[in-house]
Scaffold this active site. Structure first.
Site: not given
Length: 872
Positions: A137, A275-278, A309-310
């Site tokens: 992303e 933080g993270a990726m979906e 959130h993800e």
């Protein structure tokens, strides 16, 4: 590189021309391992073969595919071989004379990444093992395979990966190993940026989730969680799975659309930028969410929030995706809101809205007062704009506005709108109007007017109560005054953001009860419209000691106080019995400090008197961060030594006062280390490290050892030899990051020169070590040491921006801005650079403007603090 920064206009033109039917991507990553120096910086490549089937609406037209690679071996279009030297320019492959139906095959040598963009290669210093993962992303899949790199050209993907035989490989679909090749099931139609591959000798744990719906249909979702082998002893996968299952239940209950992507893997990976990726079916997280030492419940709550959130993204973002990055909020704002909504609704973290009010909204308030503030639905011209728009407005302000929307239309109408949105646009792409139309259907409200005020304008309003009392001491009239922000002290004139918005708020009245606590005795909800709104329901109520506008945190605004309320908080903030009300008051007082309406020393004094009584550990830790920031940036320079000593004394007092072994004790121990600045404190820290002293109940684990060692290094009480010894105790990837940060933090001219050269003049360090070096370089107690780098910064940043990846460029421009040289001279130097570089990359100018605003805000705060001292 020419053509690398895709524009919105180019993307729209290509989307009108092309439709993609499918991708086959074959990667050979066996080159990731091999003999040689683990620190060797020679570029490594892997083979990538991509086959794309796509249609063209205008046969004979010309378009392009995206690919960033050191070299292309072969390109064929519809069976015709093309000369790579003619069609590939380093970032794009020109496609001429397209047919109605096309097949493109690209055979390339792509480069492993050391910046966290594309296919990142990490060598674990502990055991030499190699780990790979992808992160794309907004537009880095083109570093791994050829494609049409924009969110609205969705397609099914089939991946196959050749990897070292001892490795396991994961991707979005279910995988099988046969004849040395991992082949993955075809995905649903998804965007390029959420495809994913993770490969290596990862430690992994499996589980499953089952659900039977009301109509009798059953859903079985395989679960897995993975991390590096070196982190396996600390991996609490059971808690990750618990939150995962709770989240899946919650979203199934509320969305009425079964999880659409088959399996659900969660990979905790090293040197992660985010933080993270979906990624659907394979979510990636930064491995710091695996805790090597004792942490507070705030850390577990934070991890759970990110997991949820993800997961929300599987519907908001993956199933239904924004057409272009203008509508990034359609996924990020919703995921941020839904993360908190599910956290409170489904897990043990029942105080999630307190954390949201105190931490997430603080991020939003800062971003929304920068000169780069923008509407939630932003004007995203190109990919560089998109990269910078993953900010506090898109995430936290957007989520705050959605919380206001729920109050405005009602929770049932909001969720029904989401359900219709998923069913109507599954596997498609949307714009703002697509969501507003379903919300109008379910709520009966005029969503266009709401959107104009909340989504299409920038800035944060302030709400202030006005209280008039009658002769008997009761409320004659209570009104809420709404103000729009002015833009202060900008290098170019600006009219500000004068939008007055409709706010659905609760107004709470508080006074002391018999037990001494400040308790709410009256509450009214009202629609605030325009500059002044009378709250008729509260007329006749007994006189309040505190009026809290936006009680229960329903809207997005800066809370202000009338004079009586402010005096009440000065005397008794800790007496507020409701934890959310306390958090809202703390947040409001911090905003007043940043706005130069409350002297920094007064805010520090409030922390000194009341933080030790705060029950919410997340609020305590936020207060620690705010108090440090108040001292470093907003306090008059001549008061910093005294203020720092008072904070250190407070931290020491609360450390020994806290319950032994409690998370409050741990939080105060960390704060004590960060505020240490005299010989006695350093001697205590040294004793805690070598075991000659102890605090009852405080376990000094490896992570806490680094926390205690860093201030000793910063102030010259520990040297490189001590750091080498500590790394020998903790010879891990995590230990290496700590050591690198501490090495750069030493108080030496030569050290600063070396750290600067490693980050600015070389690209040898990985993204994680760049981040660590920058963090060590800038120390508030070392302002004189880093002063010479202010001029060097302005001379270097345009070159750095042009030569380095956008992630590293952002890290350098933000992290090395000379904000600690907080003087009018630095402000003038910043303005001079901006004036001389009006044609510099807009994203680079934005970063410098933001840093300038923080500096100017700090100087205004220092002036406010100095004035308070002179009138005391």
């Amino acid at each position: 590189m020419p053509g690398e920064n895709l524009s919105r206009d180019e993307a729209r033109e290509r989307a009108a021309l092309l439709s993609v039917d499918g991708y086959d991507v074959s990667l050979d990553v066996r080159s990731a391992t091999g003999d040689g120096d683990l620190d060797d910086q020679a570029p490594r490549t892997f083979r990538s073969v991509t086959t794309i089937r796509f249609r063209c609406a205008e046969p004979g037209a010309t378009s392009f595919a995206d690919l960033i690679a050191p070299s292309v071996t072969a390109v064929s279009l519809n069976g015709k071989d093309l000369d790579p030297s003619e069609v590939f320019d380093g970032s794009r492959i020109t496609l001429e004379d397209l047919a109605a139906d096309n097949e493109l095959v690209v055979d390339a040598q792509c480069a492993y990444s050391r910046t966290g963009e594309g296919l990142h290669r990490f060598v674990d210093p502990e055991d030499g093992e190699v780990y790979l993962y992808t992160q794309y992303e907004p537009a880095d899949s083109r570093r791994v395979f050829a494609g049409f790199e924009q969110p609205d050209l969705k397609a099914p993907f089939r991946f196959e990966v050749r990897a070292p035989e001892e490795w396991t490989v994961w991707s979005n679909g279910v995988g099988e190993l046969a004849d040395g090749v991992w082949r993955f099931a075809e995905t649903k139609p998804i965007s390029t940026y959420i495809t994913c591959v993770v490969a290596g000798p990862y430690h992994y744990v499996t589980d499953s989730y089952s659900r039977t719906f009301a109509d009798g249909t059953a859903l079985e979702i395989p679960l897995s969680a993975l991390c590096r082998k070196g982190l396996a002893p600390y991996f609490d996968a059971d808690d990750v799975f618990l939150v995962t299952k709770q989240g899946l239940d919650f979203f199934h209950d509320h969305f009425d659309y079964p999880y659409p992507f088959g399996k659900y893997d969660q990979a905790f990976v090293p040197e992660y930028n985010l933080g993270a990726m979906e990624n659907p079916g394979l979510v990636t997280f930064r491995e710091e969410f695996i805790f090597r030492g004792k942490v507070t419940q705030a850390s577990y709550e934070g991890r759970a929030n990110v997991v949820l959130h993800e997961m929300a993204h599987m519907w908001f973002g993956d199933l239904v995706t924004m057409e272009w990055w203008d509508d990034l909020w359609l996924k990020e704002s919703f995921a941020d809101f839904m993360g908190a909504f599910a956290l409170v609704g489904a897990t043990r973290f029942q105080d999630g809205w307190i954390t949201f009010a105190n931490r997430r909204k603080a991020w939003a308030y800062r971003a929304d007062q920068l000169p780069s503030t923008h509407p939630i639905t932003a004007d995203i011209r190109d990919l560089q704009d998109a990269k910078l728009n993953f900010d506090g407005i898109t995430y936290a302000k957007g989520a705050s506005v959605l919380k206001q929307l729920v109050a405005y239309v009602g929770q049932d109408a909001f969720l029904e709108g989401a359900r219709r949105y998923f069913k109507r646009h599954a596997y498609g792409n949307t714009r703002l109007g697509d969501l507003l139309s379903v919300l109008e259907e379910t709520s009966g409200r005029d969503m266009a007017a709401w959107a104009r005020s909340w989504l299409q304008t920038a800035g944060v309003n302030s709400l202030t109560p006005q209280v008039l009392l009658d002769a008997e001491g009761r409320i004659d009239e209570l009104a809420v005054v709404q103000e729009a922000p002015a833009v202060l002290d900008q290098p170019t004139p600006s009219a500000g953001h004068p939008e007055l918005r409709p706010h659905r708020v609760a107004v709470g009245l508080y006074r002391r009860a018999a037990g001494g606590g400040l308790e709410r005795y009256a509450r009214a909800e009202v629609d605030v419209e325009g500059a002044r709104t009378v709250v008729a329901e509260l007329a006749g109520a007994a006189a309040p000691e505190l009026v809290l506008v936006n009680d229960d945190d329903l809207t997005y605004c800066k809370i202000r106080f009338d004079a009586t309320s402010l005096e009440t908080l000065r005397d008794g903030l800790g007496d507020l019995t409701d934890p959310l009300a306390r958090a809202l008051c703390w947040s409001a007082l911090w905003n007043m400090t940043r706005d130069a309406l409350l002297p920094a020393r007064d805010f520090v004094d409030l922390v000194l008197r009341f933080a030790g009584r705060e029950s919410q550990i997340g609020v305590v830790q936020m207060l620690h961060a705010w108090a440090e920031s108040a001292l470093v940036h907003y306090a008059a320079p001549e008061w910093r030594v005294r203020g720092g000593a008072r904070l250190s004394e407070c931290a020491e007092r609360e450390l020994y006062r806290a319950e032994p072994g409690s998370e409050h004790q741990l939080a105060w121990a960390r704060f004590y280390a960060r505020t240490a600045e005299d010989a006695g404190a350093f001697e205590t820290l040294r004793g805690l490290l070598d075991g000659t002293s102890a605090v009852e109940g405080l376990k000094v684990d490896q992570e806490l050892r680094w926390v205690f060692l860093e201030p000793l290094v910063v102030h010259g009480f520990a040297d490189e030899k001590a750091l080498d010894a500590e790394l020998a105790r903790d010879d891990t990837a995590s230990g290496k990051r700590h050591q690198v940060r501490c090495l750069a933090a030493r108080p030496s001219v030569a050290v600063k020169a070396q750290a600067w050269a490693q980050v600015v003049e070389s690209d040898a360090l990985s993204n994680a070590l760049v981040e660590a070096t920058i963090a060590g370089f800038s120390q508030p107690s070392q302002r004189e040491l880093t002063a010479p780098y202010a001029e060097k910064y302005f001379a270097a940043i345009e070159r750095v921006w042009s030569e380095r990846s956008i992630q590293i460029g952002m890290d350098v421009v933000r992290g090395l801005f000379p904000g600690l040289q907080d003087s009018e001279g630095t402000l003038a130097a910043t303005d001079a650079w901006l004036s001389a570089h009006e044609t510099a990359a807009p994203a680079l100018r934005r970063l410098v403007l933001e840093a300038r605003d923080d500096l100017a805000r700090g100087l205004r705060g220092q002036a406010c603090d100095a004035a308070a001292a002179s009138t005391a």
